[in-house]
Design an enzyme around this catalytic site. Structure first.
Site, PDB file in Angstrom:
ATOM      1  N   ASP A  45      -9.433  32.657  21.231  1.00 54.21           N
ATOM      2  CA  ASP A  45      -8.836  33.698  22.062  1.00 54.21           C
ATOM      3  C   ASP A  45      -9.702  34.086  23.253  1.00 54.21           C
ATOM      4  O   ASP A  45      -9.176  34.402  24.312  1.00 54.21           O
ATOM      5  CB  ASP A  45      -8.539  34.949  21.223  1.00 54.21           C
ATOM      6  CG  ASP A  45      -7.401  34.726  20.235  1.00 54.21           C
ATOM      7  OD1 ASP A  45      -6.774  33.648  20.276  1.00 54.21           O
ATOM      8  OD2 ASP A  45      -7.149  35.634  19.427  1.00 54.21           O
TER       9      ASP A  45
ATOM     10  N   ALA B 130      -3.861  29.352  16.677  1.00 58.62           N
ATOM     11  CA  ALA B 130      -4.876  28.957  15.699  1.00 58.62           C
ATOM     12  C   ALA B 130      -5.195  27.468  15.780  1.00 58.62           C
ATOM     13  O   ALA B 130      -6.367  27.071  15.732  1.00 58.62           O
ATOM     14  CB  ALA B 130      -4.415  29.323  14.293  1.00 58.62           C
TER      15      ALA B 130
ATOM     16  N   HIS C 124      12.679   4.903   5.211  1.00 58.98           N
ATOM     17  CA  HIS C 124      14.033   5.443   5.047  1.00 58.98           C
ATOM     18  C   HIS C 124      14.269   5.747   3.579  1.00 58.98           C
ATOM     19  O   HIS C 124      13.935   4.926   2.735  1.00 58.98           O
ATOM     20  CB  HIS C 124      15.069   4.434   5.539  1.00 58.98           C
ATOM     21  CG  HIS C 124      16.477   4.852   5.276  1.00 58.98           C
ATOM     22  ND1 HIS C 124      17.103   5.814   6.046  1.00 58.98           N
ATOM     23  CD2 HIS C 124      17.362   4.478   4.324  1.00 58.98           C
ATOM     24  CE1 HIS C 124      18.335   5.988   5.584  1.00 58.98           C
ATOM     25  NE2 HIS C 124      18.506   5.196   4.544  1.00 58.98           N
TER      26      HIS C 124
END
Length: 193
Positions: free
Chosen positions: A39, A47, A172
């Site tokens: 920050d 984060a 798949h």
């Protein structure tokens, strides 16, 4: 917001701009051997960005291989239901830049695994450069969007092209094959849609 007041930055000679520590792409401040992440280093204040900034700074400080932060490839994730995730450019941004592009948008109702788990609401949308096929942006709305966006971030971090994704075997049934399906559609090579 950054909490940089009264912690001695001025005394150390570290440059601060509008409350944020000024850093380069390797998280270095203007003072040798001083780094800032998270920050206090500014937007985007997420984060996962702070964590990666920490890795970059630690590697630089330790003299290890260096890779710069690439803020144009930060996955954006919204943890609601359904989840929303994106990486890269929006269609609007691509259009405004004048790049010729193609779009592939696949509903999860066309993906076998989504049907099998009862989570067929939502879609995946990919935006590729019309000439080169480079993946410019990926946007996902689905219950597992935040899990799926990493594949798109890896593709973009390697300046990947849609053809490479389509030519890669995807297991798949999986939700991840939606990425391949959308790329194939954008290329004019649809498989199941």
């Amino acid at each position: 917001m950054a909490n940089t007041e009264n912690i001695g930055l001025e005394k150390a000679g570290i440059k601060v701009d509008k409350g944020f520590v000024d850093v380069d792409e390797l998280m270095r401040t203007n003072v040798a051997n001083h780094y800032a992440i998270g920050d206090v280093a500014g937007a985007p204040q997420l984060a996962h960005v702070a964590s990666h900034e920490g890795i970059v700074a630690a590697e630089v400080a330790a003299g290890k291989s260096q890779h710069a932060m690439k803020y144009n490839n930060v996955p954006g994730c919204t943890y609601c239901q359904p989840q929303v995730a994106s990486v890269g450019l929006t269609e609007r941004a691509v259009k405004e830049s004048g790049i010729k592009y193609k779009v592939g948008k696949v509903p999860f109702s066309a993906i076998g695994k989504a049907i099998a788990i009862g989570e067929q609401d939502g879609f995946i949308k990919v935006i590729i450069d019309q000439e080169l096929g480079e993946v410019l942006g990926v946007h996902i709305l689905h219950s597992e969007a935040t899990e799926l966006i990493s594949e798109a971030a890896v593709i973009r971090s390697h300046e990947g092209v849609a053809a490479s994704v389509v030519d890669t075997i995807h297991p798949h049934p999986t939700l991840s094959e939606s990425v391949m399906e959308a790329m194939a559609l954008a290329m004019g090579r649809p498989i199941n849609t």
